[in-house]
Write a protein that holds these residues in place. Structure first.
Motif, PDB file in Angstrom:
ATOM      1  N   ALA A  66      45.276  55.007  89.947  1.00  0.00           N
ATOM      2  CA  ALA A  66      44.917  55.452  88.593  1.00  0.00           C
ATOM      3  C   ALA A  66      46.055  55.177  87.617  1.00  0.00           C
ATOM      4  CB  ALA A  66      44.580  56.951  88.611  1.00  0.00           C
ATOM      5  N   THR A  67      47.288  55.415  88.052  1.00  0.00           N
ATOM      6  CA  THR A  67      48.458  55.175  87.207  1.00  0.00           C
ATOM      7  C   THR A  67      48.639  53.687  86.924  1.00  0.00           C
ATOM      8  OG1 THR A  67      49.553  57.150  88.086  1.00  0.00           O
ATOM      9  CG2 THR A  67      50.950  55.523  87.005  1.00  0.00           C
ATOM     10  N   ALA A  68      48.398  52.864  87.923  1.00  0.00           N
ATOM     11  CA  ALA A  68      48.515  51.419  87.733  1.00  0.00           C
ATOM     12  C   ALA A  68      47.496  50.919  86.711  1.00  0.00           C
ATOM     13  CB  ALA A  68      48.321  50.708  89.068  1.00  0.00           C
ATOM     14  N   ALA A  69      46.329  51.562  86.681  1.00  0.00           N
ATOM     15  CA  ALA A  69      45.272  51.123  85.771  1.00  0.00           C
ATOM     16  C   ALA A  69      45.472  51.620  84.349  1.00  0.00           C
ATOM     17  CB  ALA A  69      43.916  51.600  86.296  1.00  0.00           C
ATOM     18  N   HIS A  70      45.909  52.885  84.209  1.00  0.00           N
ATOM     19  CA  HIS A  70      45.921  53.518  82.884  1.00  0.00           C
ATOM     20  C   HIS A  70      47.263  54.107  82.462  1.00  0.00           C
ATOM     21  CE1 HIS A  70      41.352  54.325  83.589  1.00  0.00           C
ATOM     22  NE2 HIS A  70      41.556  53.124  83.078  1.00  0.00           N
ATOM     23  N   GLY A  71      48.251  54.091  83.346  1.00  0.00           N
ATOM     24  CA  GLY A  71      49.495  54.791  83.065  1.00  0.00           C
ATOM     25  C   GLY A  71      49.394  56.232  83.529  1.00  0.00           C
ATOM     26  N   PRO A  72      50.506  56.974  83.473  1.00  0.00           N
ATOM     27  CA  PRO A  72      50.501  58.366  83.930  1.00  0.00           C
ATOM     28  C   PRO A  72      49.491  59.214  83.147  1.00  0.00           C
ATOM     29  CG  PRO A  72      52.742  57.581  83.594  1.00  0.00           C
ATOM     30  CD  PRO A  72      51.833  56.556  82.992  1.00  0.00           C
ATOM     31  N   ALA A  73      48.766  60.061  83.858  1.00  0.00           N
ATOM     32  CA  ALA A  73      47.731  60.878  83.227  1.00  0.00           C
ATOM     33  C   ALA A  73      48.334  62.062  82.475  1.00  0.00           C
ATOM     34  CB  ALA A  73      46.743  61.373  84.274  1.00  0.00           C
ATOM     35  N   ARG A  74      47.739  62.376  81.354  1.00  0.00           N
ATOM     36  CA  ARG A  74      48.075  63.582  80.592  1.00  0.00           C
ATOM     37  C   ARG A  74      47.039  64.677  80.830  1.00  0.00           C
ATOM     38  NH1 ARG A  74      52.949  63.592  77.328  1.00  0.00           N
ATOM     39  NH2 ARG A  74      53.305  61.473  76.556  1.00  0.00           N
ATOM     40  N   ILE A  75      45.871  64.295  81.374  1.00  0.00           N
ATOM     41  CA  ILE A  75      44.771  65.228  81.593  1.00  0.00           C
ATOM     42  C   ILE A  75      44.311  65.114  83.041  1.00  0.00           C
ATOM     43  CG2 ILE A  75      42.410  65.861  80.933  1.00  0.00           C
ATOM     44  CD1 ILE A  75      42.974  64.413  78.230  1.00  0.00           C
ATOM     45  N   LEU A  76      44.191  66.269  83.714  1.00  0.00           N
ATOM     46  CA  LEU A  76      43.630  66.321  85.066  1.00  0.00           C
ATOM     47  C   LEU A  76      42.530  67.372  85.085  1.00  0.00           C
ATOM     48  CD1 LEU A  76      43.543  65.821  88.167  1.00  0.00           C
ATOM     49  CD2 LEU A  76      45.358  67.563  88.371  1.00  0.00           C
ATOM     50  N   VAL A  77      41.344  66.961  85.519  1.00  0.00           N
ATOM     51  CA  VAL A  77      40.229  67.900  85.668  1.00  0.00           C
ATOM     52  C   VAL A  77      39.756  67.841  87.115  1.00  0.00           C
ATOM     53  CG1 VAL A  77      37.991  68.648  84.820  1.00  0.00           C
ATOM     54  CG2 VAL A  77      39.553  67.427  83.285  1.00  0.00           C
TER      55      VAL A  77
END
Length: 253
Positions: free
Chosen positions: A71-82
């Motif tokens: 997920a990080t490789a695709a979009h960068g580090p997440a700011r939102i986790l659900v």
């Protein structure tokens, strides 16, 4: 927190509450990674919303780590986790066939409670290294409990225990996240239109809906998703579990 342009991870995002949430976050401009045990369904849902779908068993630490890396490789580090991934078995402690197998209880705890923590800890690790947003935030986590955490019914010992654990996790996690600029909240839904309930006869669905004081119907996944959006956008919401149940209080059976 302004959702536009942020990376988000939604577990259990291929169906039900998770799918509705993933769709709404994407519509608000988020870059959404859908994690789901059903990899094909995750990829299919991701294709609909312009995100990325990743197979993941949230009860397995290695699987979660690999999914977060993708997920990080695709979009960068997440700011939102659900966290919407979960199982809801119905099994008595002592039934007609004997005692509940310990592995069945452990599986429910593993997916619903340990799975929520497995993702939360990696989210904390990544978000802690991000630059603060103008609000001072670095990230926000929304976990999913259930009103069964408070009024578990007969046959729900494993499920209620797992969701009670998610409720108990919320405040201490929010307190730890405070110094990092990471908020943690939980939603405790009542009876919602999910794949499990949609499999029941129409009359049974209507009967369940009528047990809700108001509105007298099953909750809709998009109503859950809208509450997720509100939590993400309202920076004062932190350390709280919010019931989303139409004032329903479940009986013993």
């Amino acid at each position: 927190m302004d959702i536009q342009g942020l990376a988000a991870i939604v577990t259990g995002g291929a169906s039900g509450l998770g799918a509705a949430t993933a769709g709404l976050l994407a519509a608000e401009g988020a870059k959404v990674a859908i994690l789901d045990y059903n990899a094909a369904a995750a990829e299919e849902m991701a294709a609909r919303i312009g995100g990325v779908g990743i197979g993941c068993d949230v009860s397995d630490g290695a699987s979660v780590a690999e999914a977060f890396a993708r997920a990080t490789a695709a979009h960068g580090p997440a700011r939102i986790l659900v966290n919407c991934a979960g199982v809801a078995p119905a099994q008595k402690i002592l039934g007609r066939s004997g005692v509940m197998p310990l592995e069945d209880f452990a599986r429910t705890i593993g997916v619903n409670l340990i799975g929520s923590f497995a993702t939360l800890r990696l989210f904390f690790e990544a978000a802690a290294g991000l630059e603060s947003l103008p609000t001072g935030e670095r990230g926000v986590v929304v976990n999913t409990a259930s009103i069964a955490a408070y009024e578990g019914q007969v046959g729900q010992t494993a499920y209620a225990a797992s969701k009670g654990g998610v409720v108990g996790l919320t405040l201490p996690a929010a307190r730890e996240g405070a110094s990092l600029g990471i908020r943690v909240c939980t939603i405790a839904p009542g009876i919602f239109e999910t794949a499990m309930l949609k499999g029941l006869p129409e009359a049974a669905q209507e009967s369940l809906g009528q047990s809700v004081p108001f509105p007298p119907r099953l909750g809709r996944p998009e109503e859950y998703a809208r509450l997720v959006r509100f939590i993400v956008e309202n920076e004062m919401l932190n350390g709280e579990t919010i019931r989303l149940d139409g004032a329903l209080r479940m009986g013993a059976r």
